[in-house]
Scaffold this motif. Sequence first.
Motif, PDB file in Angstrom:
ATOM      1  N   ASP A   2     -39.969   7.691  29.643  1.00  0.00           N
ATOM      2  CA  ASP A   2     -38.732   7.476  28.907  1.00  0.00           C
ATOM      3  C   ASP A   2     -38.951   7.533  27.400  1.00  0.00           C
ATOM      4  OD1 ASP A   2     -37.149   7.263  31.141  1.00  0.00           O
ATOM      5  OD2 ASP A   2     -37.444   5.101  31.333  1.00  0.00           O
ATOM      6  N   ASP A   3     -40.115   7.047  26.946  1.00  0.00           N
ATOM      7  CA  ASP A   3     -40.412   7.115  25.520  1.00  0.00           C
ATOM      8  C   ASP A   3     -40.557   8.552  25.053  1.00  0.00           C
ATOM      9  OD1 ASP A   3     -40.348   4.382  25.232  1.00  0.00           O
ATOM     10  OD2 ASP A   3     -42.510   4.141  25.519  1.00  0.00           O
ATOM     11  N   GLU A   4     -41.170   9.394  25.870  1.00  0.00           N
ATOM     12  CA  GLU A   4     -41.321  10.808  25.513  1.00  0.00           C
ATOM     13  C   GLU A   4     -39.958  11.496  25.472  1.00  0.00           C
ATOM     14  OE1 GLU A   4     -44.015  12.635  28.228  1.00  0.00           O
ATOM     15  OE2 GLU A   4     -45.654  11.277  27.727  1.00  0.00           O
ATOM     16  N   LYS A   5     -39.107  11.195  26.437  1.00  0.00           N
ATOM     17  CA  LYS A   5     -37.763  11.788  26.473  1.00  0.00           C
ATOM     18  C   LYS A   5     -36.956  11.340  25.256  1.00  0.00           C
ATOM     19  CE  LYS A   5     -33.762  12.352  29.422  1.00  0.00           C
ATOM     20  NZ  LYS A   5     -32.640  11.479  29.194  1.00  0.00           N
ATOM     21  N   TYR A   6     -37.051  10.062  24.915  1.00  0.00           N
ATOM     22  CA  TYR A   6     -36.346   9.539  23.753  1.00  0.00           C
ATOM     23  C   TYR A   6     -36.838  10.208  22.469  1.00  0.00           C
ATOM     24  CZ  TYR A   6     -34.713   6.300  20.198  1.00  0.00           C
ATOM     25  OH  TYR A   6     -34.136   5.767  19.087  1.00  0.00           O
ATOM     26  N   THR A   7     -38.137  10.369  22.350  1.00  0.00           N
ATOM     27  CA  THR A   7     -38.713  11.010  21.174  1.00  0.00           C
ATOM     28  C   THR A   7     -38.252  12.460  21.064  1.00  0.00           C
ATOM     29  OG1 THR A   7     -40.654   9.592  21.322  1.00  0.00           O
ATOM     30  CG2 THR A   7     -40.873  11.586  20.004  1.00  0.00           C
ATOM     31  N   ASP A   9     -35.477  13.728  22.338  1.00  0.00           N
ATOM     32  CA  ASP A   9     -34.055  13.721  21.991  1.00  0.00           C
ATOM     33  C   ASP A   9     -33.851  13.411  20.507  1.00  0.00           C
ATOM     34  OD1 ASP A   9     -33.303  14.404  24.532  1.00  0.00           O
ATOM     35  OD2 ASP A   9     -32.776  12.353  25.141  1.00  0.00           O
ATOM     36  N   GLN A  10     -34.650  12.506  19.970  1.00  0.00           N
ATOM     37  CA  GLN A  10     -34.555  12.188  18.545  1.00  0.00           C
ATOM     38  C   GLN A  10     -34.952  13.378  17.674  1.00  0.00           C
ATOM     39  OE1 GLN A  10     -33.281   9.865  16.831  1.00  0.00           O
ATOM     40  NE2 GLN A  10     -32.831   8.421  18.452  1.00  0.00           N
ATOM     41  N   ARG A  11     -36.033  14.059  18.054  1.00  0.00           N
ATOM     42  CA  ARG A  11     -36.459  15.241  17.296  1.00  0.00           C
ATOM     43  C   ARG A  11     -35.396  16.318  17.343  1.00  0.00           C
ATOM     44  NH1 ARG A  11     -42.087  17.171  19.265  1.00  0.00           N
ATOM     45  NH2 ARG A  11     -41.513  18.893  17.907  1.00  0.00           N
ATOM     46  N   TYR A  13     -32.165  15.890  17.814  1.00  0.00           N
ATOM     47  CA  TYR A  13     -31.022  15.443  17.018  1.00  0.00           C
ATOM     48  C   TYR A  13     -31.272  15.633  15.527  1.00  0.00           C
ATOM     49  CZ  TYR A  13     -27.695  12.409  14.718  1.00  0.00           C
ATOM     50  OH  TYR A  13     -26.737  11.922  13.878  1.00  0.00           O
ATOM     51  N   ARG A  69     -33.332  21.043  22.263  1.00  0.00           N
ATOM     52  CA  ARG A  69     -33.723  20.004  23.220  1.00  0.00           C
ATOM     53  C   ARG A  69     -34.328  20.614  24.478  1.00  0.00           C
ATOM     54  NH1 ARG A  69     -29.362  16.151  25.923  1.00  0.00           N
ATOM     55  NH2 ARG A  69     -28.872  18.158  26.810  1.00  0.00           N
ATOM     56  N   ARG A  73     -38.144  20.068  25.676  1.00  0.00           N
ATOM     57  CA  ARG A  73     -38.431  19.508  27.007  1.00  0.00           C
ATOM     58  C   ARG A  73     -39.317  20.420  27.824  1.00  0.00           C
ATOM     59  NH1 ARG A  73     -32.930  16.552  29.132  1.00  0.00           N
ATOM     60  NH2 ARG A  73     -33.037  14.817  27.645  1.00  0.00           N
TER      61      ARG A  73
END
Length: 79
Positions: A2-7, A9-11, A13, A69, A73
């Motif tokens: 989840d941390d990798e997915k969040y990172t 998504d932040q990049r 964005y 994104r 991914r």
Amino acid sequence: MDDEKYTIDQRAYQMSRTSGLLAGAITAFIAFCAFQIFGFTIAETATWMFALALMAASGTFAAVYFVGRSSLRRQMPVT
């Protein structure tokens, strides 16, 4: 995971936000120059500048976000 997915998504964005702002600013500058050269009033120029910059910025943001994104991914390691 989840941390990798969040990172990612932040990049995506941040990348799309920067691209959208840049596209909007360039569009506003070009619109200002073009409308002033052709002799429109400042009120018409400002209205069209705002509308064109908003459309360019939002379209660029959406396109860069979704494409960026998915690209980020795809590069994510499989665990």
